[in-house]
Motif scaffolding. Structure first.
Motif, mmCIF file in Angstrom:
data_model
loop_
_atom_site.group_PDB
_atom_site.id
_atom_site.type_symbol
_atom_site.label_atom_id
_atom_site.label_comp_id
_atom_site.label_asym_id
_atom_site.label_seq_id
_atom_site.Cartn_x
_atom_site.Cartn_y
_atom_site.Cartn_z
ATOM 1 N N ARG A 120 8.717 -19.174 35.155
ATOM 2 C CA ARG A 120 9.411 -19.748 33.991
ATOM 3 C C ARG A 120 9.006 -21.191 33.728
ATOM 4 O O ARG A 120 9.098 -21.682 32.607
ATOM 5 C CB ARG A 120 10.930 -19.680 34.195
ATOM 6 C CG ARG A 120 11.505 -18.281 34.006
ATOM 7 C CD ARG A 120 12.936 -18.241 34.477
ATOM 8 N NE ARG A 120 13.473 -16.883 34.466
ATOM 9 C CZ ARG A 120 14.201 -16.378 33.478
ATOM 10 N NH1 ARG A 120 14.477 -17.097 32.406
ATOM 11 N NH2 ARG A 120 14.653 -15.145 33.558
ATOM 12 N N LYS A 153 15.430 -25.756 31.606
ATOM 13 C CA LYS A 153 15.663 -26.735 30.535
ATOM 14 C C LYS A 153 15.936 -28.128 31.133
ATOM 15 O O LYS A 153 15.321 -29.122 30.738
ATOM 16 C CB LYS A 153 16.855 -26.273 29.684
ATOM 17 C CG LYS A 153 16.968 -26.962 28.341
ATOM 18 C CD LYS A 153 18.170 -26.444 27.551
ATOM 19 C CE LYS A 153 19.142 -27.588 27.356
ATOM 20 N NZ LYS A 153 20.524 -27.217 27.234
ATOM 21 N N ASP A 179 17.524 -20.260 32.579
ATOM 22 C CA ASP A 179 17.217 -21.063 31.386
ATOM 23 C C ASP A 179 17.724 -22.489 31.559
ATOM 24 O O ASP A 179 17.047 -23.453 31.228
ATOM 25 C CB ASP A 179 17.886 -20.452 30.150
ATOM 26 C CG ASP A 179 17.021 -19.347 29.537
ATOM 27 O OD1 ASP A 179 15.876 -19.194 30.008
ATOM 28 O OD2 ASP A 179 17.499 -18.657 28.624
#
Lengths: 244, 678
Positions: free
Chosen positions: B483, B86, B82
């Motif tokens: 992702r 990000k 993540d």
């Protein structure tokens, strides 16, 4: 045993009931060296090993020093091919019990040994120095040797062999040769695995000749005690040194 | 109880030896050579015999980590991924995709490198993808593409056995590629003449027929000098030159000024020795050239490689059995990482990113729009980071903090980055600088392929599981691609990745895991029936005619001065490997070469009052390190040598980041330095 895997010949340990695959006996893997590495990982039960005559002798050296329990080993005797006997200049090629292959005649002499024996000591030294200059210190000769079993290797001891020297000095090969003199069973694995193709089997054969002539001792006999393991009076040492 | 022997490929140099990993109850307990392997012939070097030793070392990275308050703290994969997504997304939105760079890895498989460059190009939208080939053979790729049209070894490793003359330069073959060195020994035993040109004595040069010592940085001079001798003595292969090459007159014009006197003055090689070498090489029918970083790592590296190509072409020693020009690649998969497109200007298979046709082909296959401008090279990326233009990097399996030149500046550049993610197997010096660290699986823990220096595509087979939560790089790259919202990252095995790579890479079109499971195939292998190619350029060169390049000697970017009177050259030793992350954790290897040292000539040492074993400070304009002096006559007067493996005295604190303008390879082989008692 050895079997066909991925188009190559691979060493393999098979459990009871497992498919053995396509067995190959034409490539001289040093199975006793492999057995030594994995022996402690197979804590119980019997292990069957394909054994040529030299493997049988290596096992004798290991069992009499209590590295391997003789009772746990089942020997499947393999008689070497004529070609292999010629390559190994082998004077003792037939195992005590032949299960695979046909017994073949020994090769009585090693031409290179005889040629070298005729040279003067200076010329002989020159020959070996030229050979040893190709050594790249890979330790294949110790790594693959079935009767090289010290816990701490003297060749990794800087008093005898300075680290990082390539090629290592004459001492490297001479220490190893003398160190193996009462154990070497002339399987030739050191020579086969030497990237520089130094005739190491010839070196061993020449020293074995001395050992036989001076002490009447030939390694590979399960009962014979090495003269290096006897007292000055010729009695067997009670506690054998683990490191020699 | 379970004991198995798993056939796989060595993770060290580019020779591609196969061996068996011995696995007992999930522990790696040893290495057994593969007797029927046609490359290793059942023999290995000391690194190969110890290739199992580092795999289950307690230092292995086992969990993902995120930097918090200056410390790396263990987190879940979810949290780590993540964070990467990000940060990368934020930076891409603010500064554009070209503010991000990805480093592929010569230690990763072909399949992983293919995915890593796809990640950069398709998922991030930048061609900023490169790897350490930039530091070793970038100039081979650019130089040989110019001269021949293909930047790889022209012949194969087994052919060294039958060579009658081998010219080796800038390669310490017995130490850096021991099993190729062993082939050279075999040729020597059969009567081949071996010529070594190197500023140092090497284990091979000491038993060679001719050993020539040039001053570092003067190679074009001796090569052009040799070509002039060949022309003057009528040893040119006229038929080959006429039918197979172009621009010979331009070459002739340039080399005519390289008189024996001039060459001797520049290089320090005695005239008669160069004449002997030239005659030997030119007159022998089966004559091979092998070279490595002594040729490539110069600020005119591309020209140097072209000069070597001139030498091979002028004698016609190319396109035939046991001849050719043979760059020896230093890492297990540096050839494959280049083939798989881990380069900023080239898609897989050396297809140019700025060629509209190639771009359209990959856009169609991947289902995305791709950038058309070549990306940043590794060396330029670091300069851009320093200037604040490059904001983020994702580094797979590279330890730039030891391997790259001028580490002082490099460290500043790395610290300038807003975001750095490192995927590796050990807590390397580079991982210590990262914001996110991901634990990877090493060679013994995954399936895949390496392409060896002679273009053979060799399988890795998984022997053990990765430690802790570590994952193979291909799994990580696929996860990151997904992702980041990109299509085309749904792979369930490396074999599937190779299938896609083969469909887009003409040289690999005939490769699949089933075929190479049983057979050594070398690229080009254009169809599933094709048996692979051993010798390149047999009928014509890849580009048609071979092109002679009229190249001139140019001095290195930094020459000795009054303040820095020595020429420093760097390299390897037999027992350590690159930045030492693996070998220094292998007890038998570390025992042999446990500490950094500088080799200095006996006369130089005497003049400075330095004794063997004494500690000295070696400095350049860029930094200073302290290490042991090894006083020896194996290096020429005025030059010093430091192996670059040791973090505690990193040779690359001293080296010069001056770049070859064509290939951007840094001048790791020459800089000015001084030595003083510490």
């Amino acid at each position: 045993m050895m079997r066909e895997e991925h188009g190559n010949v691979a060493p393999a340990l098979i459990s009871k009931g497992e498919d053995v695959g396509e067995i190959r006996v034409d490539i001289p893997y040093q199975l006793i060296t492999i057995l030594e590495t994995i022996y402690s990982w197979v804590p119980k039960g019997k292990i069957a090993v394909i054994t040529r005559r030299c493997d049988e002798k290596a096992l004798a050296e290991l069992t009499k020093r209590n590295y391997i329990d003789e009772k746990r080993i089942i020997k499947i005797g393999l008689a070497c091919s004529k070609e292999q006997i010629a390559k190994c200049r082998c004077s003792d090629p037939v195992p005590s019990k032949v299960d695979i292959g046909e017994p073949n005649e020994p090769v009585p002499k090693d031409d290179l040994s005889e040629r070298l024996a005729k040279l003067s000591p200076e010329e002989r030294l020159k020959f070996w120095v030229k050979q040893f200059r190709k050594c790249n210190k890979c330790f294949a000769c110790t790594h693959n040797c079935p009767v090289c079993f010290c816990d701490d290797c003297v060749l990794e001891e800087r008093t005898f062999v300075p680290e990082q020297s390539i090629p290592p000095g004459l001492s490297f090969h001479m220490i190893r040769s003398y160190h193996m003199i009462d154990k070497c069973i002339e399987c030739g694995e050191c020579e086969r695995s030497c990237p520089a193709e130094i005739p190491l089997l010839t070196l061993r054969k020449m020293l074995a000749k001395d050992m036989k002539e001076v002490y009447g001792y030939v390694p590979g006999d399960p009962k014979a005690v090495s003269p290096l393991n006897t007292t000055l009076e010729g009695e067997t040492l009670e506690d054998e040194c683990d490191e020699c | 109880m379970s004991v198995k022997h798993v056939l796989t490929t060595c993770p060290y140099c580019g020779t591609g030896c196969n061996f068996f990993l011995q696995v007992a109850d999930g522990r790696l307990v040893g290495v057994v050579p593969c007797k029927t392997d046609e490359i290793s012939l059942g023999r290995l070097c000391i690194k190969g015999y110890n290739a199992h030793a580092f795999v289950q070392h307690p230092d292995r990275l086992k969990h993902p980590m995120i930097r918090e308050g200056g410390q790396l703290k263990q987190v879940t994969w979810e949290q780590a991924m993540d964070r990467i997504v990000k940060e990368v997304t934020r930076i891409r939105e603010k500064f554009g995709p070209d503010s991000i760079a990805v480093l592929a890895s010569a230690k990763c498989t072909n399949e992983e490198n293919y995915l890593i460059q796809k990640l950069a190009r398709a998922a991030l939208g930048t061609n900023n993808v490169d790897h350490c080939a930039r530091l070793c053979h970038a100039s081979t790729v650019s130089g040989l593409l110019y001269s021949f049209g293909s930047g790889a070894m022209t012949n194969t490793i087994p052919e060294f056995d039958n060579a009658e003359c081998i010219l080796i330069t800038g390669s310490n073959t017995l130490e850096a590629h021991p099993m190729i060195g062993a082939r050279m020994l075999r040729a020597l035993d059969k009567g081949a003449k071996i010529i070594v040109v190197d500023p140092r004595e090497t284990p091979l040069s000491r038993i060679s027929h001719l050993s020539l010592h040039q001053r570092p940085g003067t190679d074009i001079s001796w090569i052009n000098g040799m070509i002039k001798i060949i022309i003057d003595e009528g040893l040119v292969n006229e038929e080959f030159v006429k039918q197979r090459t172009t621009a010979f007159d331009e070459l002739k014009e340039v080399v005519k000024d390289y008189t024996a006197e001039k060459v001797e003055a520049t290089t320090g090689i005695p005239r008669e020795k160069l004449v002997e070498a030239a005659r030997l090489y030119a007159k022998t029918e089966k004559a091979m050239i092998a070279y490595a970083m002594g040729i490539t790592q110069h600020s005119n590296g591309t020209n140097l490689v072209k000069a070597m190509a001139n030498l091979a072409m002028v004698t016609g020693h190319i396109g035939k059995e046991s001849t050719g020009l043979n760059p020896l690649r230093g890492q297990c998969n540096v050839q494959g990482a280049c083939d798989a497109g881990g380069l900023p200007n080239l898609f897989p298979g050396y297809q140019r990113v700025d060629d509209p046709e190639s771009k359209a082909k990959f856009e169609k296959a991947w289902g995305v729009q791709l950038p058309g401008n070549p990306g940043l090279t590794l060396t330029c990326a670091m300069k851009e980071a320093m200037a604040g233009k490059l904001k983020a990097m994702i580094i797979f399996g590279e330890n730039v903090m030891i391997s790259d030149p001028d580490l002082g500046h490099l460290e500043e550049a790395i610290e300038e980055l807003e975001f750095l993610a490192v995927v590796d197997i050990f807590p390397t010096e580079t991982a210590q600088k990262a914001h996110v660290v991901l634990p990877a699986g090493c060679y013994a823990e995954k399936d895949g392929t390496f392409t060896s220096t002679d273009r053979a595509i060799r399988l890795l087979r998984k022997a053990v599981d990765p430690p802790g939560e570590a994952r193979a790089d291909w799994v990580i790259a696929c996860d990151l691609g997904k992702r980041l919202g990109s299509p085309g990252f749904d792979f369930s095995s490396p074999a599937e990745v190779m299938a896609e790579m083969a469909s887009l890479t003409p040289q690999y079109a005939g490769i699949d895991f089933g075929r190479i499971d049983k057979q050594v195939l070398r690229w080009p292998c254009p169809t599933k029936e094709h048996q692979g190619t051993r010798i390149l350029h047999t009928q014509k060169f890849t580009k048609g005619l071979g092109v002679f390049a009229p190249v001139e000697h140019a001095p290195p970017m930094e020459e000795p001065s009054e303040e820095y009177p020595f020429i420093l050259t760097t390299g390897r030793n037999l027992f350590q490997y690159h930045t030492g992350t693996m070998t220094r954790r292998s007890p038998k290897l570390e025992r042999e070469a446990p500490e950094p040292y500088v080799e200095i000539n006996g006369s130089d040492a005497k003049r400075l009052g330095i004794n063997d074993g004494e500690r000295v400070a070696v400095s350049s304009k860029r930094g200073s390190i302290t290490l042991k002096a090894r006083v020896t006559d194996r290096i020429i007067l005025g030059s010093i040598f430091i192996p670059f493996h040791y973090a505690e005295a990193a040779a690359n604190r001293l080296t010069n980041a001056a770049l070859d303008p064509i290939s951007n390879i840094p001048e790791l082989k020459v800089c000015a330095a001084k030595v003083a008692k510490a």
